[in-house]
Design an enzyme around this catalytic site. Structure first.
Site, PDB file in Angstrom:
ATOM      1  N   HIS A 145       2.745  47.413  38.972  1.00 47.19           N
ATOM      2  CA  HIS A 145       3.418  46.235  38.420  1.00 47.19           C
ATOM      3  C   HIS A 145       4.889  46.531  38.094  1.00 47.19           C
ATOM      4  CE1 HIS A 145       3.825  42.390  36.481  1.00 47.19           C
ATOM      5  NE2 HIS A 145       2.518  42.151  36.480  1.00 47.19           N
ATOM      6  N   SER A 146       5.582  47.209  38.974  1.00 51.05           N
ATOM      7  CA  SER A 146       7.008  47.453  38.751  1.00 51.05           C
ATOM      8  C   SER A 146       7.806  46.165  38.882  1.00 51.05           C
ATOM      9  CB  SER A 146       7.538  48.490  39.744  1.00 51.05           C
ATOM     10  OG  SER A 146       7.070  49.778  39.422  1.00 51.05           O
TER      11      SER A 146
ATOM     12  N   HIS B  59      -5.371  41.617  34.396  1.00 50.50           N
ATOM     13  CA  HIS B  59      -4.980  43.017  34.573  1.00 50.50           C
ATOM     14  C   HIS B  59      -5.915  44.022  33.905  1.00 50.50           C
ATOM     15  CE1 HIS B  59      -1.579  41.648  36.704  1.00 50.50           C
ATOM     16  NE2 HIS B  59      -0.711  41.549  35.710  1.00 50.50           N
TER      17      HIS B  59
ATOM     18  N   GLU C  92       3.541  42.722  44.029  1.00 51.08           N
ATOM     19  CA  GLU C  92       2.304  43.403  43.671  1.00 51.08           C
ATOM     20  C   GLU C  92       1.319  43.289  44.832  1.00 51.08           C
ATOM     21  OE1 GLU C  92       1.107  41.915  39.634  1.00 51.08           O
ATOM     22  OE2 GLU C  92       2.984  40.798  39.907  1.00 51.08           O
TER      23      GLU C  92
ATOM     24  N   GLN D  65       1.360  39.571  45.516  1.00 49.91           N
ATOM     25  CA  GLN D  65       1.731  38.619  44.474  1.00 49.91           C
ATOM     26  C   GLN D  65       3.240  38.729  44.263  1.00 49.91           C
ATOM     27  OE1 GLN D  65      -0.684  36.735  43.031  1.00 49.91           O
ATOM     28  NE2 GLN D  65       0.293  35.779  41.259  1.00 49.91           N
TER      29      GLN D  65
ATOM     30  N   ASP E  12       4.837  32.876  41.140  1.00 51.97           N
ATOM     31  CA  ASP E  12       3.786  33.743  40.610  1.00 51.97           C
ATOM     32  C   ASP E  12       2.556  33.455  41.439  1.00 51.97           C
ATOM     33  OD1 ASP E  12       2.329  35.536  39.156  1.00 51.97           O
ATOM     34  OD2 ASP E  12       2.273  34.373  37.306  1.00 51.97           O
TER      35      ASP E  12
ATOM     36  N   ARG F  10      -5.634  37.774  37.757  1.00 50.47           N
ATOM     37  CA  ARG F  10      -6.483  36.982  36.861  1.00 50.47           C
ATOM     38  C   ARG F  10      -7.905  36.811  37.394  1.00 50.47           C
ATOM     39  NH1 ARG F  10      -1.318  35.086  37.129  1.00 50.47           N
ATOM     40  NH2 ARG F  10      -0.237  34.861  35.115  1.00 50.47           N
TER      41      ARG F  10
END
Length: 344
Positions: A175-176, A106, A309, A281, A242, A81
Site C-alpha cells: 500500500h505505498s 485490509h 495496489e 486498485q 478508488d 474490502r
C-alpha cells in the site's frame, strides 16, 4: 544486485525490535522495516540528477505504529474490502471486525500491516516471514506468509507467497503512496497515468463492487492511453479514483504483464508497474486531509499521492464471478509485482 544493509529502527514494547533494511543500486534506494513489511522510502533520480523520496511515510517508528492510512505497508490477510466483514468458507460463516464504514478493510484491526515480521537477507534484498495463527482476526487456518523484496538495477520486485492449513481467503498487496515529484509535494494533478485495463469494477456507496464488470470505453475510467490526473479527477464521480481495474478475466492464466505507467513531466520520473495479479486498485489518496504530518514535517492533503495496489478483485470471496480468492491446504499462493523507476 543491490547492496543490502540492516540496522535497528526501534522497539515495540512487549513485541520486539524492528529492523530497517536498505537496498541500494546505482539509481534507486529502497528502505523497508520489519513492522508490516513497510516501505519507508524509495529514493530515485530525476532527469536532472536530483534525488527524490517518492513515497509518503513517517520519520520514526511511532508514526508507523499508528499509520491509519497504511503508508507503505503489506496488507492482509485480505487487502481491500470485504462486504459487511462476512464470508462463508466450507459452509461456515465468518464475521470479521468492521473497520471501514460497514465493511472490513485490509485484514482487520490487527492485520499483517500491524505486526513485526521475521527477516533475513537474501541476494539483492530481504525476505520477511510471518506465521498467522488459525483464527487470527477470525480468519480460518494457520497461514505461513512470506514477502521478498529484491532490487536489481532500477526495478524493485515484491514476491508474495503463502500456504494455509485450512481453506481461507487471501489477497496480499503493498500500500505505498507515491508522488513522483517527491513526498510532501502538494498534489499529483501534474502526473500522467495509464493503466492497461479494458474493464473496471463499479462500486456502491460503501466502495464494494456491485458485481458488474464494466467496459472502460467512453468513461473517465479509460486510462489505456496516458491522461493527466488533475483534469481526469474532475470527471470521476465521488472524491476520486478508488477502483479496481481488471487486468485479466476469471479463469485466465495469471501471467506477468505491464499494467500501469505514471510519468511526472517536471522531474522526468517514470514509474512502471508489472504484476501477475488479476487486478490493480488505483487510488488517488481521496481520504488524506492534511492532518497527518509525514517525513520532514510534510503535510499530506487530499490527492497528494496515488497508490497502484496490485491484487485480486475486492470482495472476491463473496462474488462468485470474480477470480477465486481462496487458498486451500496443499496449494501455494504466489504472486509477484515489480516497480521500475526511470526517467524520460
Amino acid at each position: 544486485m543491490a547492496l543490502v544493509l540492516m540496522e535497528e529502527f526501534g522497539e515495540v514494547p512487549g513485541e520486539g525490535r524492528v529492523k530497517k533494511w536498505t537496498l541500494k543500486s546505482s539509481n534507486v534506494t529502497v528502505e523497508i522495516i520489519t513492522l508490516g513489511c513497510i516501505i519507508t522510502a524509495i529514493k530515485c533520480k530525476g532527469k536532472n540528477g536530483e534525488v527524490n523520496d517518492v513515497v509518503l511515510g513517517y520519520d520514526d517508528l511511532d508514526g508507523y505504529l499508528a499509520n491509519p492510512k497504511y503508508f507503505g505497508a503489506v496488507v492482509g490477510r485480505v487487502a481491500n474490502r470485504i462486504a459487511k466483514g462476512r464470508f462463508v468458507v466450507d459452509g461456515k460463516d465468518y464475521q470479521l471486525a468492521i473497520n471501514n464504514g460497514p465493511n472490513a478493510l485490509h485484514g482487520g484491526l490487527r492485520g499483517f500491516s500491524k505486526v513485526i515480521w521475521a527477516s533475513e537477507g537474501v541476494e539483492g534484498g530481504v525476505r520477511l516471514t510471518l506465521t498467522s495463527p488459525d483464527g487470527d482476526q477470525n480468519y480460518p487456518g494457520e497461514v505461513q506468509a512470506s514477502v521478498t523484496y529484491t532490487l536489481e538495477g532500477d526495478t524493485l520486485s515484491i514476491q508474495y507467497q503463502a500456504r494455509s492449513t485450512r481453506t481461507t481467503p487471501i489477497n496480499l498487496t503493498n500500500h505505498s503512496y507515491f508522488n513522483l515529484a517527491g513526498q510532501g509535494s502538494a498534489d499529483i494533478y501534474d502526473h500522467e497515468v495509464s493503466i492497461s485495463a479494458p474493464t473496471y469494477l463499479p462500486v456502491d456507496d460503501t466502495m464494494i463492487p456491485t458485481g458488474e464488470v464494466r467496459s472502460v470505453e467512453s468513461t473517465p475510467f479509460d486510462l489505456r492511453r496516458p491522461v493527466l490526473i488533475g483534469p481526469r479527477l474532475k470527471e470521476v464521480p465521488g472524491p476520486g479514483f478508488d477502483h479496481n481495474f481488471c487486468l485479466s478475466s476469471p479463469g485466465d492464466a495469471w501471467t506477468e504483464r505491464v499494467c500501469a505507467r505514471v510519468f511526472h513531466p517536471a522531474s522526468g520520473c517514470v514509474l512502471e508497474v508489472s504484476t501477475t495479479q488479476p487486478g490493480v486498485q488505483f487510488y488517488t489518496a481521496n481520504f488524506l486531509d492534511g492532518s497527518f504530518k509525514g517525513k520532514g514535517g510534510a503535510s499530506y492533503p487530499k490527492h497528494s499521492a496515488f497508490c497502484l495496489e496490485t491484487q485480486n478483485w475486492p470482495d472476491a470471496v463473496n462474488q462468485a464471478l470474480f477470480p477465486d480468492s481462496l487458498l486451500r491446504p496443499g496449494e501455494e499462493y504466489r504472486h509477484v509485482t515489480r516497480f521500475t523507476f526511470s526517467t524520460a
